[in-house]
Scaffold this motif. Sequence first.
Motif, PDB file in Angstrom:
ATOM      1  N   ASN A  63       0.811  -1.225   0.000  1.00  0.00           N
ATOM      2  CA  ASN A  63       0.000   0.000   0.000  1.00  0.00           C
ATOM      3  C   ASN A  63       0.842   1.271   0.000  1.00  0.00           C
ATOM      4  O   ASN A  63       0.468   2.282   0.610  1.00  0.00           O
ATOM      5  CB  ASN A  63      -0.975  -0.003   1.185  1.00  0.00           C
ATOM      6  N   HIS A 108      -7.175  -0.612   5.277  1.00  0.00           N
ATOM      7  CA  HIS A 108      -6.211  -1.207   4.344  1.00  0.00           C
ATOM      8  C   HIS A 108      -6.406  -2.701   4.227  1.00  0.00           C
ATOM      9  O   HIS A 108      -6.973  -3.355   5.116  1.00  0.00           O
ATOM     10  CB  HIS A 108      -4.791  -0.939   4.841  1.00  0.00           C
ATOM     11  N   SER A 145       0.276   1.467   5.195  1.00  0.00           N
ATOM     12  CA  SER A 145       0.995   2.062   4.070  1.00  0.00           C
ATOM     13  C   SER A 145       2.480   2.083   4.387  1.00  0.00           C
ATOM     14  O   SER A 145       2.890   2.445   5.490  1.00  0.00           O
ATOM     15  CB  SER A 145       0.523   3.490   3.783  1.00  0.00           C
TER      16      SER A 145
END
Length: 244
Positions: free
Chosen positions: A24, A54, A60
């Motif tokens: 991500n 996510h 991320s």
Amino acid sequence: MTLIGRTRARGVETLSLDSTANRNALSAALVGELADALTDCAKDGDVRAVVLTHSGNTFSAGADLRDPPHPDALVDLLRQIVTLPKPVVARVTGHVRAGGLGLLAACDISAACTTASFAFTEVRIGVAPAVISLPLLPRTDPRALARYYLTGERFDATEAARIGLLTVAGDDVDEALAPILDGLRRSAPQGLAETKALLTAKVLKTFDQDAADLTALSARLFASPEAHEGMTAFLERRDPPWVL
């Protein structure tokens, strides 16, 4: 290929970062898709709040070093989260690095499970957490940021909550979020929008004052020879030459 998953339940739109092949990472494509999804949410009267979450074990990994977004695009995305007339809630069940921490700071409420980990890794590849400082500096403990910005150390969810990066950390993030989402569902849309505007006023002043300078700093650092070596070393899974 869609990089943002979308579901809805009782007025809460869930946007999921779904680019697990690169953990991500914030690519130009992902940033663009997320911005478009947020625009849709802003216009939709049936959306009371947005949850940003996510797929996979990483919320991320930060900027995609192979396909990074332009600094202006990242500034625009962070500002969009801050100014969205509906609360944005981060739900984290994995790891967060570098630029991903800017997303957390831009959200109105951020929750993570206790197994999540966090790190500002920019300094280790020769750059600085420039653009993401726009929401981070007004909302996070400055002494803690000095430590974690300068060292790139990893820290846990309990520490992230202590320093103001997270609203809440718990063994079960959905259990922790349940009363928060219930409260948002019980709140009037106008009340939420105007209250959010009160809460984000100082953050937006930082954007107005510093966005241009921090965008220029980010672009300059990423174009530097030291950053090129740092990013190459990272992609090759080796230490850069400055490691002692």
